[in-house]
Design a protein around this motif. Structure first.
Motif, PDB file in Angstrom:
ATOM      1  N   LYS A 267      21.189  19.500  26.672  1.00  0.00           N
ATOM      2  CA  LYS A 267      21.177  20.175  27.976  1.00  0.00           C
ATOM      3  C   LYS A 267      21.201  19.158  29.122  1.00  0.00           C
ATOM      4  O   LYS A 267      21.926  19.327  30.104  1.00  0.00           O
ATOM      5  CB  LYS A 267      19.953  21.076  28.102  1.00  0.00           C
ATOM      6  N   HIS A 270      24.716  17.815  29.189  1.00  0.00           N
ATOM      7  CA  HIS A 270      25.665  18.849  29.612  1.00  0.00           C
ATOM      8  C   HIS A 270      25.565  19.101  31.105  1.00  0.00           C
ATOM      9  O   HIS A 270      26.587  19.240  31.801  1.00  0.00           O
ATOM     10  CB  HIS A 270      25.417  20.138  28.834  1.00  0.00           C
ATOM     11  N   ASP A 271      24.354  19.157  31.632  1.00  0.00           N
ATOM     12  CA  ASP A 271      24.158  19.396  33.061  1.00  0.00           C
ATOM     13  C   ASP A 271      24.752  18.272  33.907  1.00  0.00           C
ATOM     14  O   ASP A 271      25.102  18.484  35.069  1.00  0.00           O
ATOM     15  CB  ASP A 271      22.669  19.536  33.381  1.00  0.00           C
ATOM     16  N   GLU A 272      24.870  17.083  33.315  1.00  0.00           N
ATOM     17  CA  GLU A 272      25.432  15.939  34.039  1.00  0.00           C
ATOM     18  C   GLU A 272      26.936  15.796  33.824  1.00  0.00           C
ATOM     19  O   GLU A 272      27.572  14.964  34.478  1.00  0.00           O
ATOM     20  CB  GLU A 272      24.731  14.652  33.597  1.00  0.00           C
TER      21      GLU A 272
END
Length: 292
Positions: A267, A270-272
């Motif tokens: 996560k 993925h968020d980055e």
């Protein structure tokens, strides 16, 4: 100040750790940071505080830290602290130091501040390395054996661009690292971690290659061990270091896709903007644009 040994320690910390840390972080106390290496800061401060009208080596024997008088140590510490607070202009002091030596600005010094941001703004996905725990999950046992890195030319292109989150103020994190009691090698590793921007990743092999080339011989395992129990995670982004074969690697003391904290690491990445393919391999080449 206290005794001369404490003054020597203070001077060493200022030119060897604190000022380079501010330069790497491009701290706003100086409009420009024309130098970023410790020996450059030592030259500038010593020439202006000790040499005054000539280069310092004509006034004090080398090494300066052991041969300066109390008054000279006080002068160097005072000037270094004024640079750190922005009370004096570093660029002007640098030009004066070089003039005393009959030199012009070195190309790497003149272009450093232009070169560094360009590297940090690159938006390329990343590869992987080993386990470095988050602050919420103190590290436990070690790292897996380093493997050879995948050939970037065989990796799939990145998916649709994802705007990475706004970077943290790394000056704060670099200051925390510099002022901590961890070993110099661990500090070096964590400082390098701070250079890996959001949306990028690197590998322990890439980091060890850089250290071996620019400083001293080391290996991926040594780098991984030095980053174990990262006390500054996740702000100092150990989650951006994956396994050398392009897989997720470790996190929170557990390894691989079946690890207890694998979803959390996925996560964060993925968020980055970091993406993995259907085989669980990260897409894109690793970040290698490290600098001292």
């Amino acid at each position: 100040m206290a005794n001369i040994e404490e003054m020597r320690q203070r001077w060493t910390y200022l030119y060897k750790d604190f000022l380079p840390m501010l330069a790497v972080a491009r701290d706003s106390v100086q409009e420009r940071w024309p130098v970023h290496l410790d020996h450059c800061f030592a030259r500038i401060v010593l020439d202006n505080a000790v040499g005054v009208d000539r280069q310092w080596t004509e006034v004090v024997k080398q090494p300066a830290v052991k041969n300066m008088s109390v008054a000279q140590l006080e002068a160097t510490i005072r000037l270094a602290e004024r640079i750190a607070t922005g009370d004096v202009n570093l660029s002007g002091l640098n030009e004066r130091s070089l003039k005393l030596r009959g030199k012009k600005r070195k190309a790497d010094e003149a272009t450093y501040e232009k070169r560094t941001p360009k590297k940090q703004k690159q938006d390329v996905s990343t590869i992987s390395s080993y386990f470095v725990p988050s602050r919420a999950s103190p590290g436990k046992d070690g790292f897996a054996q380093a493997q050879s890195e995948p050939d970037p030319t065989n990796q799939a292109p990145s998916e649709s661009k994802v705007s990475p989150p706004k970077p943290l103020d790394m000056a704060i994190e670099l200051r925390r690292i510099a002022e901590s009691s961890i070993t110099p090698f661990r500090k070096q590793m964590l400082r390098l971690l701070c250079q890996v921007p959001p949306g990028r990743y690197s590998t322990y092999q890439a980091m060890s290659d850089y250290i071996t080339k620019t400083s001293h011989k080391t290996c991926a395992r040594a780098v991984g061990n030095a980053m174990r129990n990262n006390p500054f995670a996740p702000e100092v982004p150990c989650h951006r270091i994956l396994a050398a074969d392009g897989t997720l690697g470790g996190f929170g003391g557990h390894w691989g896709e079946n690890g207890k904290f694998a979803n959390k690491k996925h996560k964060l990445l993925h968020d980055e903007g970091v993406r993995f393919d259907s085989r669980g391999k990260v897409k894109g080449p690793p970040f290698r644009e490290f600098y001292q």
